[in-house]
Design an enzyme around this catalytic site. Sequence first.
Site, PDB file in Angstrom:
ATOM      1  CG  HIS A  23     -56.951 -29.117  26.500  1.00 44.90           C
ATOM      2  ND1 HIS A  23     -56.358 -28.445  25.580  1.00 44.90           N
ATOM      3  CD2 HIS A  23     -58.331 -28.836  26.565  1.00 44.90           C
ATOM      4  CE1 HIS A  23     -57.118 -27.325  25.299  1.00 44.90           C
ATOM      5  NE2 HIS A  23     -58.236 -27.544  25.668  1.00 44.90           N
ATOM      6  CD  GLU A  56     -59.436 -23.852  25.182  1.00 46.34           C
ATOM      7  OE1 GLU A  56     -60.398 -24.492  25.116  1.00 46.34           O
ATOM      8  OE2 GLU A  56     -58.506 -24.070  25.880  1.00 46.34           O
ATOM      9  CG  HIS A 111     -62.508 -28.935  24.093  1.00 51.06           C
ATOM     10  ND1 HIS A 111     -62.263 -28.009  23.128  1.00 51.06           N
ATOM     11  CD2 HIS A 111     -61.792 -28.739  25.146  1.00 51.06           C
ATOM     12  CE1 HIS A 111     -61.621 -27.034  23.568  1.00 51.06           C
ATOM     13  NE2 HIS A 111     -61.400 -27.224  24.764  1.00 51.06           N
ATOM     14  CD  GLU A 112     -61.683 -30.022  28.939  1.00 53.12           C
ATOM     15  OE1 GLU A 112     -60.693 -29.714  29.246  1.00 53.12           O
ATOM     16  OE2 GLU A 112     -62.394 -28.720  28.317  1.00 53.12           O
TER      17      GLU A 112
END
Length: 621
Positions: free
Chosen positions: A165, A252, A161-162
């Site tokens: 980004h 998100e 997930h990070e």
Amino acid sequence: MDFFDRQERARKKTGILVLFFGLAVVGIIVVLDLLFSVILDIPWHDPELILWVAGGVVVLVTGGSLVKMVELSQGGRVVATMLGGELVHQHSVDPAERRLINVVEEMSIASGVPVPEIYLLPDPAINAFAAGHGPGDTAIGITRGAMERLSRDELQGVIAHEFSHILHGDMKLNIRLMGLLNGILCIAILGGILLRITFYMPSNGGGSSSDRKGGGGLVLALLGAGLALYLVGWIGVFFGNLIKSAVSRQREFLADASAVQYTRNPQGIAGALWKIGKFSGRLTSPRAQEASHMYFGNGMGDSIFDLFATHPPIPERVKAIAPNFDPSSVDTTPPPRTTQKPPPPKRPSAAGVFARPDGPPVGFAAALLAGLPEFSRTAAREMHSATALVFSLLLDDNEDHRAKQLEGLAIEEPVRVEMLKFFERRQEIEGPGRIALIDLAIPTLRYLSNEQYQAFRKNVRHLIESDEQINLFEFVLQKILLRHLDLYFSKNTGAKVKYRSIIPLLPDIETLLSALAVVGHPDQEGRQAAFADGVRELLFKPSSYSMNLGEQCEIATIDSALDRLAEAAPDVKRTVLKACAQAAASDGVIAPHEYEVLRAIADALDCPVPPLPLPPDEPKP
């Protein structure tokens, strides 16, 4: 998911952010003007009052924002340390930290970006964040609670997930948001300072009655100004939180979806989200609010009003990625303090050069790392050994050329001995493993001092240029390694967008297509066909452009072309890379050496590309 489309969305959201920020500043000026008109008994529309209020707000907000942005220009490590994070060293022997390092390294290789610095926050909560200006300047922060409570699959989902980004330009937007909102916060801070000053000022001390009256008037004026600034400043913070919510919530969902694309395991990230809901994601750092829009989960506790929430509700996020998720399947006991090995990987498919692979790329990355010799992985994590390892990969197989390289190499004797020892074994790390080692070595080489790095850089250039010819691996290495380290040591936040049209960049594109044609085809006919296919992808007639096999294919010329193309807008970069991929695939096959050149070109344009999966009948590196 289109990489450049996400970058373009992030860029447009930056414009929206600036617009909202400007409206907030205008609102603050209007409210302060009305308050000071009451305090000073001056008409609100008095030009002098408006000028002083507007000028003061603009100076204060601009100054506060610039100070914060200068601080944040040092990279993601500033945010991590601000929140109380401590750097996790790559040679850590703690089992939980080793497991975390392994997961981050796998994701780094899978995504084609250098391994970021990892910071451990002392909080028992479950949370994480990524901060920085781009793929080469990133810090991953993770709480101790997340490291110790999440299973390997859940931890992998959080890290994936990070990395989403990182890849999609969200981090740069987050950094800008922190800088801008700090300017608004400065108004409240100044108001608090004025209130403290009035608290310590004597209001009826000695002196004549007129002096006491004047002193009392000054105290009242400062008290009124302090209250006005403090209240209005927090009104600005109120609107700042609205901006955070508007900018971050939808991202998100997209980052969750990208994490599932990487890991092919929706249950992992769903389990991590469920554990945040069951336990807590709230951070205890007194400065946690400043980075509230960066966290994996809500790090500030539940908001009374959904309007201020920087993250969507956990049940919605879980349902979006794993509609059949069963909470009873989640093991809530902390995993054993042993370094868990990843599950046996499946081979990913190579579905598109610049698209995210549709198979489990993390599994391939785990296999690639596991296939590296132990000596090379160990060397990549120790500063002096990492320099020797890089030098050994650049030594020429030709003995005469190698002697010339060694003659002008300015290194200490222990490094020279280790370099030659690695050179004798480098045949064990052929193929994609060499570039993977470079990605592993980059965070280690960041520990060099500025003086040491300049010496290292000079030696790398010497090894590449001493034989007066640069091979493909040398080109790829210098573009990936030196580019990221140069950005780090120069504190550069990356190229700014200068070109929004492809027209002024056509000579540079011709250079890249010519180079790819030469790399991929030994015969003139094949080169011409590859060049024409690339030009055709640009929607131009191939007959309008000619391939240049002379100076245009020299490394210095290619470097210059890439530097200019790095200043292009995302949609222009997308077009350029599609043309390059088409030129490489002109004969129906993208050979490994062509793919590595494409990786170097893509990396120079801030589009990380994962390693090329090996054919099924080819042994692991």
